[in-house]
Design an enzyme around this catalytic site. Structure first.
Site, PDB file in Angstrom:
ATOM      1  N   ASP A 162      -2.697  19.733  10.538  1.00  0.00           N
ATOM      2  CA  ASP A 162      -2.014  18.594  10.972  1.00  0.00           C
ATOM      3  C   ASP A 162      -0.623  19.583  11.632  1.00  0.00           C
ATOM      4  OD1 ASP A 162      -0.782  20.268   8.975  1.00  0.00           O
ATOM      5  OD2 ASP A 162       0.013  18.209   8.101  1.00  0.00           O
TER       6      ASP A 162
ATOM      7  N   GLU B  50      -0.865  19.415   5.321  1.00  0.00           N
ATOM      8  CA  GLU B  50      -0.658  20.850   4.712  1.00  0.00           C
ATOM      9  C   GLU B  50       1.619  20.432   4.520  1.00  0.00           C
ATOM     10  OE1 GLU B  50       1.967  24.131   3.824  1.00  0.00           O
ATOM     11  OE2 GLU B  50       2.313  22.579   6.139  1.00  0.00           O
ATOM     12  N   GLU B  51       1.627  19.322   5.481  1.00  0.00           N
ATOM     13  CA  GLU B  51       2.844  19.569   6.148  1.00  0.00           C
ATOM     14  C   GLU B  51       3.646  18.593   4.913  1.00  0.00           C
ATOM     15  OE1 GLU B  51       4.654  21.363   7.415  1.00  0.00           O
ATOM     16  OE2 GLU B  51       4.046  22.337   9.034  1.00  0.00           O
TER      17      GLU B  51
ATOM     18  N   HIS C 269       9.163  24.536  12.890  1.00  0.00           N
ATOM     19  CA  HIS C 269       9.838  22.936  12.787  1.00  0.00           C
ATOM     20  C   HIS C 269      10.911  22.701  13.525  1.00  0.00           C
ATOM     21  CE1 HIS C 269       7.727  22.339   8.596  1.00  0.00           C
ATOM     22  NE2 HIS C 269       7.070  23.109   8.991  1.00  0.00           N
TER      23      HIS C 269
END
Length: 396
Positions: free
Chosen positions: A79, A137-138, A361
């Site tokens: 993702d 996962e995020e 990020h």
């Protein structure tokens, strides 16, 4: 003479780079990885690897091995993040406000590269290999969902990794013990008494109470936790008040707790609650405290770390097999797999030479694509190394 080390097939490497760039151009958020899953599925079809869908966007694929031998699992996440890309790359995201800013496009491509390497050894693998292409996962929820759907059925050991810009391309970072922190969140709602700013004696100021809480919570790390244990508590949101000339009667604090030790994790929760309720009572307010349990810490056990290091030494030189030198307080839901079966989570060096390397990020995050080849080689090699181990010793 030093032992010869494997090199990635140029055709496989080129396919990995092309696949990574395609995913990078078409990023998808957690639980929305439909195109990504379709692309992975098509590639597995090309390789003739049997696979099934899990929770719509997850994929579990299996490479056969000897009967009666437990399975070794390899995992990649798929993702992206809700970030507007600002890299200027020729293959930058075409989806506004969404970006692969954490390297999951690279992880997915590595695992497909490993799948191609291992599929060429059909019938010769020492143990069955399961490939887990994981969504979300995020959000910290994907691994748990995969476990619930049976992704670890018959699995004895699991391995995975993450691109890391702090280390140079060509390095593999294999560390025993804690390599990621737990990621719990808290919310404190404060109820005081609103009133006119000119008559504070008639009010219970929720802003003052909340401010005192923020400062007091910081003493948990400095005065209640052994300095030998990495720990972080951060208040990221403070919401109170509507106008400048009125004292707020309500306030909300939200924050995160990061630890690498399960006992410290529980101590933190108890301390945040104790401090919030005590400060509120001291000032005639009421505090309601709630917690959201995120991912546990990622803890690499010694036996599986040794297998991961053994595989790394077959892929790169001893000098390039390194360890984490400082605590990593980021979260990783790979921890949910490790709560079920033993394994090891490593990092793939991916710093781009002579260029500013932006953190994960970040809207400008990128990595050295040469790391894809090293990652694929290690994933394939750890499957063989761990496979020989389970073939000789069983699931224990």
């Amino acid at each position: 003479m030093p032992p010869s080390r494997p090199k990635i097939d140029p055709e496989i490497f080129d396919r990995m780079v092309a696949f990574r760039r395609d995913l990078h151009q078409h990023p998808e958020l957690s639980w929305e990885e439909e195109r990504t899953s379709n692309q992975v599925s098509s590639e597995l079809d090309r390789l003739g690897v049997r696979h099934r869908r899990v929770r719509e966007t997850g994929i579990v694929a299996d490479l056969p091995g000897p009967k009666g031998v437990p399975t070794v699992a390899l995992r990649a996440d798929m993702d992206a993040l809700p970030i507007q890309e600002e890299t200027g790359l020729a293959f930058a995201s075409q989806n506004p406000g969404i970006m692969h800013a954490c390297g999951h496009d690279g992880h997915t491509s590595m695992l497909l590269g490993a799948a191609e390497l291992l599929s060429r050894e059909a019938g010769q693998l020492p143990a069955p290999v399961r490939l887990i292409f994981q969504p979300a996962e995020e959000r910290g929820l994907g691994a748990k969902a995969m476990v619930e759907e049976g992704a670890l059925e018959d699995v004895a050991l699991i391995f995975g990794g993450h691109l890391d810009r702090y280390f140079a391309w060509g390095s593999l970072i294999v560390t025993e013990g804690a390599v990621n922190a737990s990621t719990d969140a808290f919310k404190i709602h404060i109820t005081g008494q609103a009133g006119h700013a000119a008559r504070p004696h008639e009010t219970v100021d929720a802003v003052v109470v909340g401010s005192l809480m923020v400062m007091a919570i910081q003493t948990i790390v400095s005065r209640e936790v052994n300095p030998a244990y990495p720990a972080v508590v951060s208040v990221g949101r403070f919401d109170a008040g509507m106008v400048a000339n009125a004292i707020a009667g309500q306030a909300t604090l939200e924050g995160t707790i990061r630890t690498q030790d399960p006992e410290v994790r529980e101590h933190f929760k108890n301390s945040v609650r104790r401090i919030a309720e005590s400060v509120a009572q001291l000032h005639s307010a009421v505090a309601e405290v709630s917690f959201w349990s995120g991912t546990p810490p990622v803890l690499n056990r010694p036996p599986e770390t040794a297998l991961a290091r053994e595989a790394a030494l077959r892929v790169v030189t001893e000098k390039k097999v390194q360890e984490l030198t400082q605590a990593n307080m980021g979260g990783e839901d790979f921890a949910f797999y490790l709560e079920e079966v033993p394994g090891c989570y490593i990092r793939f060096g991916s710093r781009i030479p002579r260029r500013r390397n932006y953190p994960a990020h970040s809207s400008k995050f990128d990595f050295d694509e040469r790391a894809l080849g090293i990652g694929a080689l290690w994933l394939a090699e750890v499957a063989r190394t761990a496979g020989r181990h389970v073939a000789e010793n069983g699931a224990g």
